[in-house]
Design a protein around this motif. Structure first.
Motif, mmCIF file in Angstrom:
data_model
loop_
_atom_site.group_PDB
_atom_site.id
_atom_site.type_symbol
_atom_site.label_atom_id
_atom_site.label_comp_id
_atom_site.label_asym_id
_atom_site.label_seq_id
_atom_site.Cartn_x
_atom_site.Cartn_y
_atom_site.Cartn_z
ATOM 1 N N ILE A 135 0.795 -1.194 -0.065
ATOM 2 C CA ILE A 135 0.089 0.055 -0.024
ATOM 3 C C ILE A 135 0.807 1.207 -0.042
ATOM 4 C CG2 ILE A 135 -1.730 1.312 1.326
ATOM 5 C CD1 ILE A 135 -2.900 -1.315 2.324
ATOM 6 N N TYR A 136 2.056 1.113 0.933
ATOM 7 C CA TYR A 136 2.755 2.473 0.822
ATOM 8 C C TYR A 136 4.038 2.448 0.384
ATOM 9 C CZ TYR A 136 -1.082 3.245 4.387
ATOM 10 O OH TYR A 136 -2.572 3.562 4.745
ATOM 11 N N LYS A 137 4.336 1.425 -0.610
ATOM 12 C CA LYS A 137 5.739 1.447 -1.298
ATOM 13 C C LYS A 137 6.423 2.642 -1.530
ATOM 14 C CE LYS A 137 4.077 -0.124 -5.819
ATOM 15 N NZ LYS A 137 3.843 -1.096 -6.696
ATOM 16 N N ASP A 138 5.553 3.600 -1.993
ATOM 17 C CA ASP A 138 6.152 4.759 -2.665
ATOM 18 C C ASP A 138 6.371 5.786 -1.484
ATOM 19 O OD1 ASP A 138 5.695 3.937 -5.118
ATOM 20 O OD2 ASP A 138 3.749 4.670 -5.496
ATOM 21 N N ARG A 139 5.998 5.502 -0.229
ATOM 22 C CA ARG A 139 6.289 6.395 0.734
ATOM 23 C C ARG A 139 7.348 5.737 1.672
ATOM 24 N NH1 ARG A 139 4.429 11.814 0.418
ATOM 25 N NH2 ARG A 139 2.660 11.982 -0.706
ATOM 26 N N ILE A 140 7.361 4.693 1.865
ATOM 27 C CA ILE A 140 8.439 3.812 2.445
ATOM 28 C C ILE A 140 9.648 4.241 2.297
ATOM 29 C CG2 ILE A 140 9.128 1.602 3.418
ATOM 30 C CD1 ILE A 140 6.308 0.708 3.295
ATOM 31 N N LYS A 141 10.486 5.148 2.868
ATOM 32 C CA LYS A 141 11.798 5.423 2.488
ATOM 33 C C LYS A 141 12.730 4.784 3.641
ATOM 34 C CE LYS A 141 10.434 7.944 -0.646
ATOM 35 N NZ LYS A 141 10.662 7.808 -2.165
ATOM 36 N N MET A 142 12.599 4.206 4.730
ATOM 37 C CA MET A 142 13.505 3.648 5.644
ATOM 38 C C MET A 142 12.930 2.354 6.282
ATOM 39 S SD MET A 142 14.837 7.261 7.629
ATOM 40 C CE MET A 142 15.914 6.525 8.717
ATOM 41 N N PHE A 143 13.522 1.580 7.037
ATOM 42 C CA PHE A 143 13.358 0.300 7.308
ATOM 43 C C PHE A 143 13.751 -0.275 8.618
ATOM 44 C CE2 PHE A 143 13.716 -4.514 5.775
ATOM 45 C CZ PHE A 143 12.801 -4.838 6.687
ATOM 46 N N HIS A 144 13.120 -0.350 9.852
ATOM 47 C CA HIS A 144 13.521 -0.771 11.053
ATOM 48 C C HIS A 144 13.322 -2.387 10.885
ATOM 49 C CE1 HIS A 144 14.344 2.811 13.843
ATOM 50 N NE2 HIS A 144 15.178 2.488 13.264
ATOM 51 N N VAL A 145 14.423 -3.126 11.127
ATOM 52 C CA VAL A 145 13.921 -4.604 11.288
ATOM 53 C C VAL A 145 14.040 -4.952 12.712
ATOM 54 C CG1 VAL A 145 15.106 -6.905 10.560
ATOM 55 C CG2 VAL A 145 15.607 -4.706 9.386
ATOM 56 N N LYS A 146 13.008 -5.270 13.114
ATOM 57 C CA LYS A 146 12.582 -5.509 14.373
ATOM 58 C C LYS A 146 11.551 -6.610 14.724
ATOM 59 C CE LYS A 146 10.556 -2.586 17.107
ATOM 60 N NZ LYS A 146 10.429 -1.175 18.098
ATOM 61 N N ASP A 147 11.658 -7.437 15.620
ATOM 62 C CA ASP A 147 10.477 -8.583 15.772
ATOM 63 C C ASP A 147 9.686 -8.317 16.883
ATOM 64 O OD1 ASP A 147 9.601 -10.929 14.863
ATOM 65 O OD2 ASP A 147 11.835 -12.172 14.991
ATOM 66 N N ALA A 148 8.675 -9.015 16.758
ATOM 67 C CA ALA A 148 7.574 -8.983 17.921
ATOM 68 C C ALA A 148 6.772 -10.223 17.823
ATOM 69 C CB ALA A 148 6.839 -7.607 17.690
ATOM 70 N N GLU A 149 5.967 -10.418 18.913
ATOM 71 C CA GLU A 149 4.995 -11.662 19.031
ATOM 72 C C GLU A 149 3.950 -11.074 19.748
ATOM 73 O OE1 GLU A 149 6.816 -14.679 21.403
ATOM 74 O OE2 GLU A 149 7.378 -13.357 23.067
ATOM 75 N N PHE A 150 2.798 -11.753 19.411
ATOM 76 C CA PHE A 150 1.363 -11.495 19.870
ATOM 77 C C PHE A 150 0.934 -12.640 20.443
ATOM 78 C CE2 PHE A 150 -3.064 -10.194 19.769
ATOM 79 C CZ PHE A 150 -3.107 -9.454 20.620
#
Length: 352
Positions: free
Chosen positions: A234-249
């Motif tokens: 959806i936001y590929k044209d606005r995503i300019k940075m990327f944090h690689v962080k994991d989570a669990e729910f």
């Protein structure tokens, strides 16, 4: 398709008064030793970085970058998470957030906001001086206390909050345009920009400003039960940075998204070191590559269980193993029979 750069490491969670985390020279050597190729710099931490000098002096920035390069890492970008938070603060959080600001503006919300705006603008200028064309920050929040509509929100309350948020950020975004730097909001609970809908509400109010962009971090979407893979498309044209962080729910019969006011280790939703959570990073990295993201994959270590230095070392290897060296050829090229216009027309029966 493009190959992502990395691995990078956000230094905010590691900077301290203890060696090797108490100086720029030492922490960059440590990061390189962990296997990182780049580091993201918390602009507020004077042990590592002098924001005032960086905004005023290209020579300072060249020396700063040069020392990092000598130690084996690049400067990926600057962060103003703490200062950006102070661009918009609801009065309920005045006391809690005063600690993010210079002591000279404590207890004075108006002066604190002016200080924060100046800080973010300086960091954008410093980014230009460093030769970096993206910058990460938080949006701050005026409406967050009203995230759950009970009691019923008065008509126009949220709209007024977003109108004001846009009014405060528009001069910063215009400054970013002048400097040639993208402002990347980390979409994050506690900020008014905490999901796609709120990001779009903000974009509408800043007239789709080209410098208003997004830092993608799937961990925050896991904890909101949001489709973090669809979000990339959806936001590929606005995503300019990327944090690689994991989570669990892991909801139970006793708690869910809100966590029951429990500490992180006891919450249903919690951040984890890379590989210990539920994010499908194989799919994330595939989508980022397919969507031509060519920025940095930056590890933001947050985990209530694992030691940070273990998480950092494991994280470097994890990202390196997930970065896709994109192909420049089709896998079935070996079976190609060649093509030209005449052959294509013949195959379609168009010249009969």
């Amino acid at each position: 398709m493009k190959t992502i750069k990395g691995p990078g490491l956000f230094l905010a969670q590691f900077a301290s008064d203890e060696a090797p985390f108490n100086s720029w020279d030492a922490i960059t050597k440590w990061a390189a030793d962990c296997g990182y190729a780049g580091v993201q710099v918390p602009s507020w931490d004077a042990r590592l970085f002098d924001l005032n000098q960086a905004a005023e002096s290209v020579d300072y920035c060249d020396t700063f970058k040069g020392q990092a390069a000598e130690n084996g890492v690049e400067v990926t970008d600057l962060s103003t998470h703490l200062q950006g938070q102070l661009v918009a603060v609801h009065p309920a959080y005045d006391t809690a957030f005063d600690g993010f600001a210079d002591p000279s503006v404590h207890g004075d919300p108006k002066a604190r906001q002016e200080w924060a705006v100046d800080q973010v603008k300086m960091a954008i200028t410093a980014s230009r001086n460093l030769g970096v064309d993206q910058h990460v920050t938080f949006s701050g929040a005026l409406a967050w206390p009203y995230v759950y509509p009970w009691p019923q929100r008065p008509a126009g309350l949220v709209e007024a909050a977003f109108d004001e948020l846009a009014k405060r950020w528009r001069p910063i975004l215009d400054h970013a345009e002048d400097q040639g730097v993208d402002v990347c909001y980390e979409i994050h609970p506690g900020e008014d920009l905490h999901d796609g809908v709120t990001f779009e509400m903000f974009l509408d109010r800043v007239n789709q400003h080209p410098r208003a962009n997004m830092l993608y971090d799937p961990s925050h979407y896991v904890l909101q039960c949001l489709d973090y893979l669809a979000n990339i498309d959806i936001y590929k044209d606005r995503i300019k940075m990327f944090h690689v962080k994991d989570a669990e729910f892991n909801p139970t019969g006793r708690q869910g998204v809100y966590g029951g006011y429990q500490p992180w280790v006891d919450r249903a939703g919690r951040f984890r070191s890379l590989g210990d959570g539920q994010v499908d990073f194989g799919a994330v990295f595939s989508k980022m590559a397919a969507n031509d993201f060519d920025g940095w994959a930056v590890v933001e270590w947050e985990c209530a269980i694992k030691h940070p230095e273990d998480g950092a070392r494991e994280g470097a290897a994890f990202v390196r193993d997930h970065i896709i060296n994109v192909t420049d050829k089709a896998f079935d090229d070996f079976a190609s029979g060649g093509a030209d216009d005449a052959a294509n027309r013949a195959m379609l029966g168009l010249d009969r």
